[in-house]
Scaffold this motif. Structure first.
Motif, short mmCIF file in Angstrom:
data_model
loop_
_atom_site.label_atom_id
_atom_site.label_comp_id
_atom_site.label_asym_id
_atom_site.label_seq_id
_atom_site.Cartn_x
_atom_site.Cartn_y
_atom_site.Cartn_z
N PHE A 11 0.86 -1.18 0.00
CA PHE A 11 0.00 0.00 0.00
C PHE A 11 0.89 1.23 0.00
O PHE A 11 1.91 1.27 0.70
N GLY A 12 0.52 2.25 -0.79
CA GLY A 12 1.31 3.47 -0.85
C GLY A 12 0.44 4.69 -1.11
O GLY A 12 -0.77 4.59 -1.27
N GLY A 13 1.10 5.84 -1.16
CA GLY A 13 0.40 7.10 -1.43
C GLY A 13 -0.55 7.51 -0.33
O GLY A 13 -1.47 8.30 -0.57
N GLY A 14 -0.36 6.98 0.86
CA GLY A 14 -1.26 7.28 1.98
C GLY A 14 -2.21 6.15 2.30
O GLY A 14 -2.76 6.10 3.39
N ALA A 15 -2.42 5.21 1.37
CA ALA A 15 -3.32 4.09 1.62
C ALA A 15 -2.83 3.25 2.79
O ALA A 15 -3.63 2.65 3.51
N GLU A 16 -1.51 3.23 3.01
CA GLU A 16 -0.95 2.43 4.11
C GLU A 16 -1.46 2.89 5.47
O GLU A 16 -1.46 2.11 6.43
N LEU A 17 -1.92 4.14 5.58
CA LEU A 17 -2.43 4.64 6.85
C LEU A 17 -3.68 3.89 7.31
O LEU A 17 -3.99 3.84 8.50
N LEU A 18 -4.40 3.28 6.37
CA LEU A 18 -5.59 2.49 6.70
C LEU A 18 -5.21 1.08 7.19
O LEU A 18 -6.06 0.33 7.63
N PHE A 19 -3.91 0.77 7.09
CA PHE A 19 -3.41 -0.57 7.43
C PHE A 19 -2.33 -0.47 8.51
O PHE A 19 -1.27 -1.06 8.40
N ASP A 20 -2.58 0.34 9.52
CA ASP A 20 -1.65 0.57 10.63
C ASP A 20 -0.30 1.11 10.16
O ASP A 20 0.72 0.88 10.81
N GLY A 21 -0.27 1.79 9.03
CA GLY A 21 0.97 2.38 8.54
C GLY A 21 1.94 1.38 7.95
O GLY A 21 3.07 1.74 7.61
N THR A 97 -4.22 7.89 -5.01
CA THR A 97 -3.90 9.14 -5.71
C THR A 97 -4.75 10.27 -5.14
O THR A 97 -4.78 11.36 -5.69
N LEU A 98 -5.46 9.98 -4.04
CA LEU A 98 -6.33 10.98 -3.41
C LEU A 98 -5.56 11.66 -2.29
O LEU A 98 -5.09 11.01 -1.37
N HIS A 99 -5.40 12.95 -2.41
CA HIS A 99 -4.66 13.69 -1.42
C HIS A 99 -5.43 14.94 -1.02
O HIS A 99 -6.07 15.56 -1.86
N GLY A 100 -5.37 15.29 0.24
CA GLY A 100 -5.99 16.53 0.69
C GLY A 100 -5.19 17.71 0.18
O GLY A 100 -4.08 17.59 -0.31
N GLY A 101 -5.77 18.90 0.26
CA GLY A 101 -4.98 20.03 -0.22
C GLY A 101 -5.67 21.33 0.00
O GLY A 101 -6.71 21.49 0.51
#
Length: 101
Positions: A11-21, A97-101
């Motif tokens: 998981f990358g691009g921030g998706a890993e945060l949903l998987f305990d990092g 590919t979804l990022h806040g901004g």
């Protein structure tokens, strides 16, 4: 009956945060009647790896729009998307590919 499969799920691009990092997961998928495909893998991931906010990763029976899926560095759209049958030692990478901004 399909034999158990050993695959790497990343998981990358921030998706890993949903998987305990945790970015990389070596997983062994159990043997089952039908061959493993991405559709079945997503159900398994939701049950076994996903730690929070499933709505940010799963939509319906697929990944949410904005999540790029690569199988062995190839775009899953070229491989049949949800119907791609997993092979032993495959690498499946989910990149948000979804990022806040």
């Amino acid at each position: 009956m399909a034999a158990p499969l050993s695959v790497e799920v990343e998981f990358g691009g921030g998706a890993e945060l949903l998987f305990d990092g945790i970015k990389k997961h070596q997983v062994t998928l159990p043997g089952q009647e039908e061959p493993w495909d991405i559709r079945n893998l997503l159900v398994w991931i939701k049950k076994n790896l996903l730690k929070e906010r499933p709505e940010l990763f799963i939509q319906g029976d697929s990944v949410r729009p904005g999540i790029l899926v690569l199988v062995n560095d190839a775009d899953w759209e070229l491989l049949g998307e949800l119907d791609y049958q997993l092979q032993d030692q495959d690498n499946i990478l989910f990149i948000s590919t979804l990022h806040g901004g």
